[in-house]
Structure formats: C-alpha cells, structure tokens
Write a protein that holds these residues in place. Structure first.
Motif: not given
Length: 267
Positions: A37-47, A16-20, A9-13
């Motif tokens: 498929x390609x698996x991309x580890x991003x800087x965006x975080x949840x908890x 917001x900076x997913x494309x970047x 579970x996470x907020x869609x907000x």
C-alpha cells in the motif's frame, strides 16, 4: 453526507477535489504494514488536519511494468502529526515522494502547533532536514525501481501519449507548419497518435480532424456572410454619415446621434 469509520467523521463534500489532490500531493509514503500500500498525504483538510489516502497497489514486475490500483483502502484526516513525522523520519525510508515546498510548509505549520503544546522540536528538525535533502526519483531511475506509479509502455493510452508528445514537440518545424500550413496540425497529430495506440484507423464519426475542418469551413462561410450582410453595410453607412450624406429635417445626422441610437437599440 458524512463518512464515519467510528474514529473519523467528515463531510464527503470535503473530498470534492480529491482526484486533483492525488495528482499533486504533499508526500507519498510506503505503508508501515509492508503490504504494497501507498500512503498519500494531500492538501485537503478537515478541521485543520490533512487528509490521508491509503491506496493498495499491485506490482506485476519491476521497472516500467504494470502497476495497478486495486482499491482505495481508507481516507481519513490525519490528526496525529507525530505519525506523519514518524513516516518521514523512519529508518525504513518510507518516504517515496515529496513536494519540498508544500512539505516544508506543512512541517512549519505543525512546528508552530506542537511548540505551543510544549513538544520537543527534535523530530521536527529531523523531518525538516530529511525533506530538504530528499531527492525525488527520476523517470530514468524508474527503469530499475518500482517507486513511481507508471503504466505499461504497451498500454494503448501510453502509446498514443508518447506518439503525440513526439509529434508535437516544441520544434521549429512543427510550430512553423502549424502557423503557416495547417492550424489543425496538432489535432491531426493527436488523431494519428490515437490511431497508433488503437492499432486501427478511426471511423468516420470518430474523425476529429475531418470534423474540425468541416466546422472551420462552416465558420468561415458564416463569418463571410456576416461581413457582407452586416459589417460592410454598416461601415458604408457610417462613412456616409461622416461625409454628411444623410439629412433629416434639413439637418445632417451627426455621428454622436447614431451612437446614441445604437446604444439605445442594442445596448
């Protein structure tokens, strides 16, 4: 809004900076499912857990041929650090790309977290060693490798991009011409590149170079009018005040009084 797949579970907000973030990820892996498929580890975080984006791609051929994105299969915060370490340490060489600085910082943070829970550092040390010695593929290697996601060179956007980069390369001739001949030279080069990519001349309403020239002329006319109607009369008046030409009630107007008046009038 919240997104849920029954496990995450996470907020869609938070996306917001997913494309970047997708443009500048920590790491990219091949999927363990071997389904393209390609698996991309991003800087965006949840908890405190980094988001992972799984993208399905299809290859029409090897090298610099079309590689298209079918869809984003899933997005979720990766709370299983051991899973990421397994991807890095995999004997199947799943790691395709790594921002070394960010990846090593990620491992360092996870090392602290795992050590606090009494975990063995062996897999962390192995992952660190792999990242430190990992070499990202170059553009030249792409000729015989489909790792990098590059569009077809026949794509109009790529034709326009390549033509523009060639025309505006950091050469003395281009910089000299733009500085002394035509300050809109880069705009002209951009338009010519777009025309080359489209395979046709742009229409009048699309002509950015012509519109830029027109706007420049309008700006010059307005600046010239302001110079004649406002700046020059004010300059003459201030000069007259300095020379003591203006007198009120037998007293010469001083410059500081004019400054006070202008501040009160105009702020």
């Amino acid at each position: 809004f919240k997104s849920s797949n029954g496990k995450h579970d996470f907020d869609l907000a938070e996306l917001m900076n997913l494309p970047k973030s997708l443009e500048d990820p920590l790491m990219i892996f091949d999927s363990t499912k071997k389904d393209g498929s390609k698996v991309i580890l991003t800087e965006l975080q949840h908890n405190g857990n980094n988001f992972v984006v799984v993208i399905r791609v299809h290859n029409k051929g090897r090298g610099r041929l079309n590689i298209g994105i079918n869809d984003i299969r899933s997005i979720y915060p990766k709370d299983n650090v051991h899973g990421v370490l397994d991807w890095i340490n995999s004997k199947d060489n799943l790691l395709l790309y790594a921002d070394k600085k960010k990846a090593l910082e990620y491992i360092s943070v996870q090392s602290t977290n795992l050590a606090g829970n009494g975990n063995n550092n062996q897999e962390l040390n192995l992952a660190t060693n792999i990242i430190e010695n990992f070499e990202n593929p170059t553009i030249e290697e792409q000729e015989n490798n489909d790792i990098l996601f590059r569009d077809s060179p026949k794509n109009p956007r790529n034709i326009a991009r390549d033509a523009y980069e060639k025309a505006t390369s950091n050469s003395f001739l281009h910089r000299f011409s733009e500085a002394w001949e035509d300050n809109l030279r880069s705009i002209s080069a951009l338009q010519e590149s777009i025309e080359k990519g489209l395979g046709r001349k742009v229409k009048d309403f699309e002509d950015i170079y012509k519109h830029a020239l027109h706007k420049s002329s309008v700006d010059c006319r307005e600046i010239d009018g302001m110079q004649r109607k406002i700046v020059e009369p004010l300059t003459d008046a201030l000069y007259g005040i300095e020379m003591g030409k203006y007198v009120i009630y037998g007293k010469k107007i001083e410059r500081k009084e004019i400054e006070k008046y202008m501040n009160c009038k105009h702020g």
